[in-house]
Design a protein around this motif. Structure first.
Motif, PDB file in Angstrom:
ATOM      1  N   LYS A 157      81.033 -51.479 136.338  1.00 36.91           N
ATOM      2  CA  LYS A 157      80.210 -50.483 135.928  1.00 36.91           C
ATOM      3  C   LYS A 157      79.130 -51.333 136.548  1.00 36.91           C
ATOM      4  N   SER A 158      77.918 -50.240 137.085  1.00 37.75           N
ATOM      5  CA  SER A 158      76.373 -50.136 137.403  1.00 37.75           C
ATOM      6  C   SER A 158      75.949 -50.661 136.843  1.00 37.75           C
ATOM      7  N   VAL A 159      74.659 -51.509 137.013  1.00 31.92           N
ATOM      8  CA  VAL A 159      73.917 -51.892 135.792  1.00 31.92           C
ATOM      9  C   VAL A 159      73.122 -50.337 135.753  1.00 31.92           C
ATOM     10  N   SER A 160      73.194 -50.131 133.987  1.00 34.05           N
ATOM     11  CA  SER A 160      72.540 -48.714 133.259  1.00 34.05           C
ATOM     12  C   SER A 160      70.614 -49.360 133.528  1.00 34.05           C
ATOM     13  N   LEU A 161      69.507 -47.835 133.581  1.00 36.49           N
ATOM     14  CA  LEU A 161      68.314 -48.272 133.626  1.00 36.49           C
ATOM     15  C   LEU A 161      67.947 -48.863 131.888  1.00 36.49           C
ATOM     16  N   ALA A 162      69.234 -48.273 131.047  1.00 35.74           N
ATOM     17  CA  ALA A 162      69.227 -48.277 129.615  1.00 35.74           C
ATOM     18  C   ALA A 162      69.260 -50.138 129.612  1.00 35.74           C
ATOM     19  N   SER A 163      70.661 -50.891 130.085  1.00 38.50           N
ATOM     20  CA  SER A 163      70.514 -51.852 129.811  1.00 38.50           C
ATOM     21  C   SER A 163      69.506 -52.885 130.336  1.00 38.50           C
ATOM     22  N   ARG A 164      68.478 -52.502 131.156  1.00 33.02           N
ATOM     23  CA  ARG A 164      68.161 -53.503 132.544  1.00 33.02           C
ATOM     24  C   ARG A 164      66.342 -53.289 131.146  1.00 33.02           C
ATOM     25  N   ILE A 165      66.330 -52.589 129.763  1.00 37.59           N
ATOM     26  CA  ILE A 165      64.749 -52.642 129.270  1.00 37.59           C
ATOM     27  C   ILE A 165      64.652 -53.439 128.223  1.00 37.59           C
ATOM     28  N   THR A 166      66.016 -54.061 127.537  1.00 39.70           N
ATOM     29  CA  THR A 166      66.047 -55.047 126.970  1.00 39.70           C
ATOM     30  C   THR A 166      65.403 -56.566 127.651  1.00 39.70           C
ATOM     31  N   PRO A 167      65.640 -57.013 128.309  1.00 39.29           N
ATOM     32  CA  PRO A 167      65.999 -58.054 129.514  1.00 39.29           C
ATOM     33  C   PRO A 167      63.621 -58.199 129.685  1.00 39.29           C
ATOM     34  N   ALA A 168      63.801 -56.520 129.744  1.00 37.72           N
ATOM     35  CA  ALA A 168      62.173 -56.516 130.467  1.00 37.72           C
ATOM     36  C   ALA A 168      60.954 -56.306 129.239  1.00 37.72           C
ATOM     37  N   LEU A 169      61.635 -56.207 127.909  1.00 38.62           N
ATOM     38  CA  LEU A 169      60.472 -56.500 126.866  1.00 38.62           C
ATOM     39  C   LEU A 169      60.700 -57.457 126.282  1.00 38.62           C
ATOM     40  N   LEU A 170      61.993 -58.262 126.721  1.00 39.31           N
ATOM     41  CA  LEU A 170      62.381 -59.884 126.326  1.00 39.31           C
ATOM     42  C   LEU A 170      61.641 -60.891 127.228  1.00 39.31           C
ATOM     43  N   SER A 171      60.757 -59.962 128.880  1.00 40.07           N
ATOM     44  CA  SER A 171      60.565 -61.045 129.390  1.00 40.07           C
ATOM     45  C   SER A 171      59.087 -60.986 129.538  1.00 40.07           C
ATOM     46  N   LEU A 172      58.601 -59.527 128.746  1.00 36.17           N
ATOM     47  CA  LEU A 172      56.945 -59.065 128.373  1.00 36.17           C
ATOM     48  C   LEU A 172      56.878 -60.137 127.266  1.00 36.17           C
ATOM     49  N   THR A 173      57.627 -60.456 126.041  1.00 40.16           N
ATOM     50  CA  THR A 173      57.356 -61.068 124.844  1.00 40.16           C
ATOM     51  C   THR A 173      57.075 -62.706 125.818  1.00 40.16           C
ATOM     52  N   LEU A 174      58.067 -63.384 126.222  1.00 40.08           N
ATOM     53  CA  LEU A 174      58.364 -64.028 126.419  1.00 40.08           C
ATOM     54  C   LEU A 174      57.404 -64.793 127.926  1.00 40.08           C
ATOM     55  N   SER A 175      56.197 -63.580 128.748  1.00 44.52           N
ATOM     56  CA  SER A 175      54.984 -63.713 129.429  1.00 44.52           C
ATOM     57  C   SER A 175      54.112 -63.997 128.140  1.00 44.52           C
ATOM     58  N   LEU A 176      53.953 -63.110 127.656  1.00 42.97           N
ATOM     59  CA  LEU A 176      52.589 -63.639 126.461  1.00 42.97           C
ATOM     60  C   LEU A 176      52.625 -64.109 125.575  1.00 42.97           C
ATOM     61  N   ALA A 177      53.890 -65.379 125.477  1.00 43.26           N
ATOM     62  CA  ALA A 177      53.959 -65.697 123.988  1.00 43.26           C
ATOM     63  C   ALA A 177      53.778 -66.788 124.996  1.00 43.26           C
ATOM     64  N   LEU A 178      54.407 -67.495 126.251  1.00 45.26           N
ATOM     65  CA  LEU A 178      54.820 -68.713 126.221  1.00 45.26           C
ATOM     66  C   LEU A 178      54.287 -68.980 127.658  1.00 45.26           C
ATOM     67  N   GLY A 179      53.315 -67.754 128.414  1.00 47.03           N
ATOM     68  CA  GLY A 179      52.459 -68.101 129.589  1.00 47.03           C
ATOM     69  C   GLY A 179      50.535 -67.941 129.799  1.00 47.03           C
ATOM     70  N   THR A 180      50.476 -66.907 128.543  1.00 45.32           N
ATOM     71  CA  THR A 180      49.087 -66.895 128.112  1.00 45.32           C
ATOM     72  C   THR A 180      49.068 -68.395 127.619  1.00 45.32           C
ATOM     73  N   PRO A 181      49.745 -69.278 126.441  1.00 44.44           N
ATOM     74  CA  PRO A 181      48.534 -70.159 126.378  1.00 44.44           C
ATOM     75  C   PRO A 181      48.667 -71.482 127.064  1.00 44.44           C
ATOM     76  N   LEU A 182      50.092 -71.654 128.240  1.00 41.47           N
ATOM     77  CA  LEU A 182      50.093 -72.472 129.373  1.00 41.47           C
ATOM     78  C   LEU A 182      48.933 -72.021 130.051  1.00 41.47           C
ATOM     79  N   LEU A 183      48.928 -70.716 130.533  1.00 48.89           N
ATOM     80  CA  LEU A 183      48.021 -70.544 131.916  1.00 48.89           C
ATOM     81  C   LEU A 183      46.603 -70.667 131.272  1.00 48.89           C
ATOM     82  N   GLY A 184      46.225 -70.323 129.856  1.00 47.71           N
ATOM     83  CA  GLY A 184      44.542 -70.257 129.515  1.00 47.71           C
ATOM     84  C   GLY A 184      44.420 -71.839 129.117  1.00 47.71           C
TER      85      GLY A 184
END
Length: 239
Positions: A95-122
């Motif tokens: 089955k083709s990957v649906s738009l809805a199925s990509r939202i969860t990894p997008a939100l997880l990526s957002l969380t990780l980029s802020l939680a891990l990326g921000t202190p590292l880059l700071g």
């Protein structure tokens, strides 16, 4: 500097993805431009507020345009005459990957980029000369914006595999609009530091306005260059 050709991340093979990937940098830079005067006047408050539209635009970009890590990438479009246009690959279940199925990894990526990326880059910003005992909020917000621009799409498309991130840090993955944008963000932020010590006595020279501005401009340039001009090439820093 030598380069070698290899595979790269492809934008999803849909009309919406192909259109939005070009509109996206225009939207982000336009939003930043219209908020620039307020950022100069009140950096902390304005950079906090601007995180909201940036989050929305970056989430929309990865969900609409990019393949999430672990999903099949679209094949390259065949340009030869008489050939059928390439179609988007399907998931292992058929089955083709649906738009809805990509939202969860997008939100997880957002969380990780802020939680891990921000202190590292700071921390990296401080090591490169950011104020250590003052302007802490300014530095954290600068790091957050850089992380959302560069790390969020990288996490979404490449996941959190340690070996893969070692290759990313060593510039050993192919250039594309995702990695190109990340490299451009870092280069732009670095160049943005140049006007700070100059004795021009301008409000926009205050920390971290030029750094953030350089990051946004570098991100847009890197995204375009990586996606259109040098896609699939790997940087080789060997002499």
């Amino acid at each position: 500097m030598a380069v070698a050709k290899t595979d790269a991340i492809n934008v999803l093979n849909t009309d919406t993805a192909k259109l939005y990937t070009h509109i996206h940098p225009i939207l982000v830079l336009s939003a930043y431009y219209f908020n620039f005067s307020s950022i100069v006047a009140d950096p902390v408050s304005s950079l906090i507020k601007f995180l909201i539209p940036l989050n929305v635009l970056q989430i929309a970009y990865v969900v609409i345009c990019l393949p999430a890590t672990g999903t099949a990438q679209p094949p390259p479009v065949l340009k030869s005459s008489g050939m059928k246009p390439a179609v988007q690959k399907k998931s292992p279940k058929g089955k083709s990957v649906s738009l809805a199925s990509r939202i969860t990894p997008a939100l997880l990526s957002l969380t990780l980029s802020l939680a891990l990326g921000t202190p590292l880059l700071g921390t990296i910003l401080i090591l490169f000369g950011a104020p250590l005992t003052t302007h802490i909020h300014h530095t954290i917000l600068c790091a957050a914006h850089i992380s959302l621009l560069s790390a969020l799409p990288l996490i979404y498309t490449h996941g959190i595999d340690t070996d893969k991130w070692r290759r990313i840090a060593a510039l050993m993955i192919p250039l594309d609009e995702v990695f190109g944008a990340a490299v451009g963000t870092c280069i732009g932020a670095w160049i943005g530091a140049v006007p700070i010590p100059l004795d021009w006595d301008r409000e926009w020279q205050k920390w971290p306005i030029t750094i953030v501005t350089g990051a946004y401009v570098g991100w847009a340039v890197g995204k375009v260059v990586g996606g259109l001009l040098v896609k699939g090439k790997v940087i080789d820093l060997r002499p």
